[in-house]
Motif scaffolding. Structure first.
Motif, PDB file in Angstrom:
ATOM      1  N   UNK A  65       0.854  -1.178   0.000  1.00 53.30           N
ATOM      2  CA  UNK A  65       0.000   0.000   0.000  1.00 53.30           C
ATOM      3  C   UNK A  65       0.898   1.238   0.000  1.00 53.30           C
ATOM      4  N   UNK A  66       0.254   2.405  -0.037  1.00 52.23           N
ATOM      5  CA  UNK A  66       1.019   3.642   0.004  1.00 52.23           C
ATOM      6  C   UNK A  66       1.591   3.911   1.386  1.00 52.23           C
ATOM      7  N   UNK A  67       1.126   3.198   2.392  1.00 54.34           N
ATOM      8  CA  UNK A  67       1.686   3.334   3.733  1.00 54.34           C
ATOM      9  C   UNK A  67       3.175   2.998   3.723  1.00 54.34           C
ATOM     10  N   UNK A  68       3.602   2.114   2.862  1.00 55.86           N
ATOM     11  CA  UNK A  68       5.016   1.752   2.766  1.00 55.86           C
ATOM     12  C   UNK A  68       5.899   2.923   2.386  1.00 55.86           C
ATOM     13  N   UNK A  69       5.379   3.835   1.560  1.00 54.19           N
ATOM     14  CA  UNK A  69       6.148   5.025   1.177  1.00 54.19           C
ATOM     15  C   UNK A  69       6.417   5.878   2.412  1.00 54.19           C
ATOM     16  N   UNK A  70       5.398   6.089   3.237  1.00 56.33           N
ATOM     17  CA  UNK A  70       5.600   6.856   4.463  1.00 56.33           C
ATOM     18  C   UNK A  70       6.506   6.101   5.434  1.00 56.33           C
TER      19      UNK A  70
END
Length: 92
Positions: A65-70
């Protein structure tokens, strides 16, 4: 398709019980049912597609998910926010 990745292969080959039960020969028996002195000779008869089938050795599923980028850059964002607020405090 659900395929095995590095972590699954690593776990498979690091667990002696998994290797003992998981490596199958073309005749349907497992490799470790052979006598110790003949195991090296029968390695050519291992049915690798059946032995290393991903669905049988899959131990975890990955969810992207985009949580990995953060999660990968949270220190940078924290430093930026901290410096911004320090700059605001100094400017006022």
């Amino acid at each position: 398709p659900d395929v095995a990745n590095y972590d699954d292969w690593n776990e498979f080959f690091c667990e002696p019980e998994e290797v003992a039960q998981g490596i199958l020969l073309n005749n349907g028996f497992d490799l470790f049912s052979e006598p110790v002195e003949s195991r090296f000779k029968v390695l050519k008869d291992v049915h690798w597609q059946a032995s290393l089938k991903g669905s049988q050795i899959k131990t975890h599923r990955e969810c992207h998910s985009f949580w990995g980028v953060f999660a990968a850059t949270h220190r940078v964002w924290f430093l930026h926010a901290l410096l911004f607020f320090i700059g605001v405090c100094i400017a006022t």
